[in-house]
Design an enzyme around this catalytic site. Structure first.
Site, mmCIF file in Angstrom:
data_model
loop_
_atom_site.group_PDB
_atom_site.id
_atom_site.type_symbol
_atom_site.label_atom_id
_atom_site.label_comp_id
_atom_site.label_asym_id
_atom_site.label_seq_id
_atom_site.Cartn_x
_atom_site.Cartn_y
_atom_site.Cartn_z
ATOM 1 N N CYS A 162 0.809 -1.219 0.000
ATOM 2 C CA CYS A 162 0.000 0.000 0.000
ATOM 3 C C CYS A 162 0.841 1.267 0.000
ATOM 4 C CB CYS A 162 -0.909 0.017 1.215
ATOM 5 S SG CYS A 162 -1.515 -1.595 1.639
ATOM 6 N N HIS A 294 -3.867 7.676 5.419
ATOM 7 C CA HIS A 294 -3.884 6.323 4.857
ATOM 8 C C HIS A 294 -5.324 5.805 4.955
ATOM 9 C CE1 HIS A 294 -2.315 2.639 3.371
ATOM 10 N NE2 HIS A 294 -2.599 1.957 4.457
ATOM 11 N N GLU A 305 -3.548 5.343 13.214
ATOM 12 C CA GLU A 305 -3.126 6.527 12.455
ATOM 13 C C GLU A 305 -3.502 7.805 13.199
ATOM 14 O OE1 GLU A 305 -4.489 6.660 8.384
ATOM 15 O OE2 GLU A 305 -3.113 8.312 7.904
ATOM 16 N N LYS A 326 -9.844 7.263 0.276
ATOM 17 C CA LYS A 326 -10.127 5.851 -0.046
ATOM 18 C C LYS A 326 -11.624 5.574 0.047
ATOM 19 C CE LYS A 326 -5.710 3.627 1.110
ATOM 20 N NZ LYS A 326 -4.862 4.739 1.590
ATOM 21 N N HIS A 331 -9.323 1.358 -1.958
ATOM 22 C CA HIS A 331 -7.917 1.148 -1.638
ATOM 23 C C HIS A 331 -7.257 0.538 -2.870
ATOM 24 C CE1 HIS A 331 -4.177 0.652 0.100
ATOM 25 N NE2 HIS A 331 -4.475 0.068 1.246
ATOM 26 N N PHE A 390 1.138 -2.905 4.593
ATOM 27 C CA PHE A 390 1.299 -4.230 5.193
ATOM 28 C C PHE A 390 2.781 -4.565 5.140
ATOM 29 C CE2 PHE A 390 -2.960 -6.708 4.631
ATOM 30 C CZ PHE A 390 -3.484 -6.002 5.696
#
Lengths: 404, 87
Positions: A162, A294, A305, A326, A331, A390
């Protein structure tokens, strides 16, 4: 050190084809999430995605061209075409030699892989298409961009899940700033809405069945998307000398590794990445007005976050606008950071901050101004764009409004 | 029948928690057994494979009432219900 500016943007996303369509939808808070139509969904538990439904391959490529270009490469090339045209740059032989091509993608040509593996594993065929390898390799988008535009400087692909796009844009920024290249074509692309990839995501049990609601108490997971966004970055003096239209400036890049867990986010890793980006930009944080988060809408990411933003910004966190786009473009994994930089640039340029769509109910664990559902007018001199992948690989960019 | 299901669920849980099946009590929570969210996702996968069912579990909503994972017994009850619905 040289200053680095953005002079062109190109986008393919669920919100439309082209930067303007993407930004118009973001400002309207219109989500591109809906039922998957690209592939047969029978057997999938999750039937939704942010699919680029407006993208029709044959509008952009001939049949022969499509033989060698996976959907992910097609989207990257389409976005590049627009970015280069908008920048008005002319890649002469000399300039091509001084131009870098750095493109993020997490999974490369997944449609090619899925289609061809199905032929041999399920259908019992003896052979796959002869161009399967050059279509599915992760560097295909970067290679095609360099080939079609005559870009002969440093070129490679970056795969950090990501965060791929942010790592790509950040590297391109540092290369121009440091003098290794004068121009860069950079960004990211992803087209992983295949049966195999969606099954893999289902297995992790982090996907939402209905929609993506970042920071909302009612959030229940992420929604996969596809698309590409490409930027043309240039040395400021060169851009000025040719009278280029300057859309914004990249002023900082920070990256860290959590060294912690293969899927769980880390407060420490995210905090350090934002601090590193601010330090690289020479800012103390108080100048930042907007953060494109994010914001995946998983329980763990959004909470972590927000806590990391509080760590970094202290009291100033209460004055920040923080949104996750997103919620609208999904995403898009390897393309996420680039699509979000397009959103961030639009906020810097217009003073219209895109909202977090699909927001229903505040979550005490995400107690920031997340710009729920409606775009907001604001003075945005500086903005941050977060990507936390990730595998614990984090990449944060700082952009500045250009008003020189 | 349902005793057999309970035993098979406990075997799956024990294997994931890396303990003897006798140490798994109905009242144990996933936390008690040292299982994190990834361990739980693996248990759900093993249950689906073992019983041929689809478990409505979303890691973002661990407290959802759709599939109760608060204790081993709750998981067993959930699997018994899912297998009953299957036939």
């Amino acid at each position: 050190m040289r200053r680095v500016v953005v002079t062109g943007t190109g986008v393919v996303s669920a919100l439309g084809i082209g930067y303007d369509a993407h930004v118009d939808a973001l400002r309207a808070g219109r989500s591109g999430i809906g039922p998957i139509e690209l592939i047969e969904t029978e057997g999938l538990t999750i039937g939704i995605a942010a699919e680029a439904k407006g993208y029709v391959a044959t509008d952009h490529f001939t049949k022969n061209e499509l033989t060698l270009r996976d959907r992910v490469t097609q989207m990257a090339l389409t976005a590049t075409e627009e970015a280069v045209a908008r920048s008005g740059i002319d890649f002469t032989d000399d300039l091509g030699m001084r131009t870098a091509t750095i493109i993020g993608t997490s999974m490369g040509g997944q449609h090619t892989q899925d289609d061809n593996y199905r032929l041999i594993y399920r259908d019992g065929k003896q052979r796959v298409h002869p161009f399967t390898v050059p279509k599915l390799m992760s560097n295909a988008p970067a290679s095609w961009i360099s080939m079609e535009h005559g870009l002969k400087g440093p070129a490679w692909s970056i795969s950090t899940a990501c965060a791929s796009s942010n790592h790509a844009i950040g590297q391109a920024f540092h290369m121009i700033r440091g003098g290794m290249a004068d121009v860069a074509v950079t960004g990211g692309c992803e087209s992983g809405l295949t049966y195999g990839v969606l099954k893999a995501w289902e297995g992790l049990r982090v996907m939402s069945k209905d929609t993506c609601r970042p920071f909302s108490k009612t959030r229940n997971g992420m929604v996969q998307g596809e698309g590409a966004a490409i930027l043309v970055l240039e040395d400021l003096d060169a851009a000025k000398a040719r009278g280029a239209n300057i859309l914004g400036e990249i002023v900082g890049f920070g990256m860290t590794a959590d060294a912690n867990d293969i899927v769980q986010p880390s407060l420490d890793g995210a905090t350090r990445a934002m601090r590193a980006a601010l330090a690289d930009a020479g800012l103390d944080g108080s100048e930042i007005a907007y953060i494109n988060a994010h914001g995946t809408a998983t329980a763990a990411n959004d909470k972590t976050e927000c806590a990391a933003i509080r760590n970094v910004f202290g009291d100033h966190a209460d004055r920040l606008l923080v949104s996750s786009t997103k919620s609208m473009h999904g995403h898009c994994i390897g393309a996420a950071g680039a699509l979000e930089m397009a959103a961030t640039l639009s906020a810097l340029g217009s003073g219209i901050v895109p909202p977090t769509a699909n927001f229903e109910e505040p979550d005490p664990d995400c107690d920031l101004d997340v710009v729920p559902n409606e775009a907001r007018e604001a003075d945005v001199p500086f903005a941050l764009s977060n990507s936390f992948a990730f595998g614990g690989l984090n990449a944060v960019l700082v952009a500045r409004r250009f008003d020189d | 029948m349902s005793d057999d299901i309970r035993q098979r669920v406990r075997v799956i849980v024990a294997e994931q928690a890396m303990i003897d099946v006798e140490q798994v009590s109905p009242e144990s929570t996933m936390d008690d057994l040292g299982l994190d969210s990834l361990g739980l996702v693996e248990i759900v996968f093993a249950i689906e494979e073992e019983f041929g069912v689809s478990v409505p579990y979303n890691a973002n909503e661990p407290n959802s009432e759709e599939f109760d994972i608060s204790t081993v017994k709750a998981v067993e009850d959930g699997v018994i219900k899912l297998t009953a619905e299957k036939v």
